[in-house]
Design a protein around this motif. Structure first.
Motif, PDB file in Angstrom:
ATOM      1  N   LEU A 174     -37.967   4.087 -69.589  1.00  0.00           N
ATOM      2  CA  LEU A 174     -39.128   4.316 -69.102  1.00  0.00           C
ATOM      3  C   LEU A 174     -40.019   3.128 -69.116  1.00  0.00           C
ATOM      4  O   LEU A 174     -40.063   2.320 -69.917  1.00  0.00           O
ATOM      5  N   ARG A 175     -40.643   2.954 -67.875  1.00  0.00           N
ATOM      6  CA  ARG A 175     -41.632   2.011 -67.932  1.00  0.00           C
ATOM      7  C   ARG A 175     -43.069   2.247 -67.972  1.00  0.00           C
ATOM      8  O   ARG A 175     -43.875   1.389 -68.594  1.00  0.00           O
ATOM      9  N   SER A 176     -43.205   3.705 -67.474  1.00  0.00           N
ATOM     10  CA  SER A 176     -44.640   4.265 -67.764  1.00  0.00           C
ATOM     11  C   SER A 176     -44.554   5.801 -67.981  1.00  0.00           C
ATOM     12  O   SER A 176     -43.907   6.300 -67.391  1.00  0.00           O
ATOM     13  N   VAL A 177     -45.644   6.296 -68.857  1.00  0.00           N
ATOM     14  CA  VAL A 177     -45.521   7.624 -68.993  1.00  0.00           C
ATOM     15  C   VAL A 177     -47.188   8.107 -69.010  1.00  0.00           C
ATOM     16  O   VAL A 177     -47.784   7.427 -69.852  1.00  0.00           O
ATOM     17  N   THR A 178     -47.358   8.854 -68.072  1.00  0.00           N
ATOM     18  CA  THR A 178     -48.903   9.452 -68.052  1.00  0.00           C
ATOM     19  C   THR A 178     -48.820  10.831 -68.611  1.00  0.00           C
ATOM     20  O   THR A 178     -48.136  11.726 -67.971  1.00  0.00           O
ATOM     21  N   ILE A 179     -49.734  10.970 -69.632  1.00  0.00           N
ATOM     22  CA  ILE A 179     -49.744  12.579 -70.066  1.00  0.00           C
ATOM     23  C   ILE A 179     -51.352  13.160 -69.525  1.00  0.00           C
ATOM     24  O   ILE A 179     -52.216  12.259 -69.596  1.00  0.00           O
TER      25      ILE A 179
END
Lengths: 128, 346
Positions: free
Chosen positions: B276-281
């Motif tokens: 994964l490069r980016s995770v937004t919650i």
């Protein structure tokens, strides 16, 4: 008598049109005024600098120095004596709402002054 | 007579034009009637922006700044007077209400994410230099040694007291800003703020909707263009939500042509490589959103999705993989837009 009256009215109309033109011109000019950068240190405004004028601005904060260069409508941090130099690495800004931030010196350089561009930029806030 | 009518006409045209233009100016700023306050502050090693609308907006924002400074003093790992500093140097301590709450939340995330979020990561962060200005890749021997100290299950806390295992250290850096944001939302509520938005170093929390009733549009940073606010991974529109992203592009260093980011996998002792490069919650719970952004980044897509399936009442997420594919969970898919393709997870 009658003839004189008409010429007086023509002058009045001309004056009205001139005033109208001036007002419209002023409104148009002020809403499309050139962009500038706002320089803040620890939240306090230090100055505004037009992006239309090439210049170098020395920003002295309690913790150090940043050298801001305005060139061809863009602003960038040329040098700084902060440890990480992230502000220098950040490159140039020119669009409304863009900013250069130097955390160690608490310096913010933010582009302001063009509302129509802000509207185009359709976000309210950036998540990093 | 005709001339007089013309004069009237020109005059009314003029007035109409002036109104037209002033009308445009007002349309640009529909919040002009509501008092509002904006403040920026440098704290928790980052840049923060607070905006509130309401009759007592000024008071709300001022109190929020005081709260940020209080929590910074309490939770900083580097401040020699902070509670966390004392716990780390003494190996034990008495817990304040805030730290107690943070421990409980950390424990929940640790236990439910297979230990991918762990506050005892601190010695590992120190080893890599992420707590300092200078970073470097440690030797495998050093990493193995430090991995022996790590583990939330090795520390004990009960009845307002904490004791760490030998050489352990804790750092709430992964949830402190989310928690601080939550506290600010409570302050906004206390002062009857009608609309507000804060960014604590890019961790965003929205209070209510915008003053015109529309949703807050949160632009998510594109890992390829982290500095450019005009190039985005996508936009998610929310109200009353925390929107928090973790990405390897935030903090990293290069050594021998390889890059190393700051999100550690406590199983390997190296920066997480989960695809994964980016995770937004996106969540109502800012503290949870902050911790989960790290945990899901470390877990990788598959595990993150099965975790979400169990807890979809608590949060939604936007993932970007190493192949630049974007996945959005169903709860927010309708409020997400992007110039790129994205796939819905249901």
């Amino acid at each position: 008598m009658h003839k004189k009256n008409v010429s007086y009215d023509v002058i009045l109309i001309a004056v009205f049109m001139l005033i109208g033109g001036l007002i419209i011109g002023f409104i148009l000019l002020s809403s499309h005024k050139g962009k500038s950068v706002e320089v803040r240190i620890d939240g306090k405004i230090q100055g505004y600098y037009s992006l239309n004028e090439n210049r170098t601005v020395n920003i002295s904060s309690a913790t150090g120095e940043n050298i801001l260069v305005i060139e061809n409508g863009q602003a960038y941090m040329k040098d700084a004596d902060c440890p990480d130099k992230l502000c220098v690495r950040q490159g140039s800004v020119s669009k409304d709402g863009q900013s250069i931030i130097c955390l160690p010196h608490k310096v913010v350089v933010e582009v302001t002054g063009n509302e129509s561009e802000k509207k185009q930029n359709s976000t309210d806030i950036i998540v990093k | 007579m005709m001339v007089r009518e013309m004069k009237k006409m020109i005059l009314s045209c003029l007035i109409a034009v002036i109104f037209l233009f002033s009308g445009c100016e007002n349309a640009d700023n529909n919040n002009v009637d509501v008092p509002h306050a904006t403040k920026e502050i440098f704290a928790m090693d980052t840049y923060m922006m607070l905006t509130a609308y309401g009759e007592q907006a000024e008071k709300a924002v001022d109190e929020a700044v005081v709260e940020i400074k209080r929590l910074d003093k309490l939770l900083s790992v580097g401040e020699p007077d902070s509670e966390v500093y004392h716990i780390n140097s003494d190996g034990k301590g008495t817990l304040s209400e805030d730290v107690q709450l943070l421990l409980e939340k950390s424990s929940w995330i640790y236990n439910n994410t297979g230990g991918t979020y762990d506050i005892t990561v601190y010695p590992l962060m120190k080893l890599w230099g992420f707590t300092e200005e200078k970073q470097s890749v440690p030797s495998q021997k050093e990493i193995d040694k430090v991995l022996g100290y790590i583990g939330f299950d090795k520390l004990h806390y009960a009845d307002g007291e904490i004791s760490l295992a030998e050489n352990q250290g804790i750092d709430f850096g992964g949830i402190a800003k989310g928690y601080t944001g939550e506290r600010i939302m409570q302050i906004f509520e206390k002062y009857d703020v009608i609309s507000g938005v804060i960014s604590l170093g890019g961790n965003v929390q929205c209070f209510g909707a915008k003053t015109d009733g529309s949703l807050w549009k949160c632009g998510i940073t594109d890992p390829d263009n982290p500095q450019d606010s005009n190039k985005l991974l996508g936009i998610v529109s929310v109200r009353d939500k925390a929107v928090i992203t973790s990405g390897g592009y935030e903090r990293f260093f290069e050594e021998n042509g390889k890059t190393y980011h700051h999100i550690m996998d406590v199983k390997t002792g190296y920066p997480a490589k989960s695809g994964l490069r980016s995770v937004t919650i996106v969540s109502n719970d800012g503290t949870l959103a902050d911790g989960l952004s790290t945990a899901c980044f470390v877990m990788g897509k598959e595990k993150a999705v099965s975790f979400w399936e169990k807890h979809k009442d608590k949060f939604d997420m936007i993932l970007m993989t190493d192949e630049n594919r974007i996945f959005v969970t169903e709860g927010i898919a309708g409020n997400f837009s992007s110039e790129r393709d994205f796939e819905r997870i249901a």
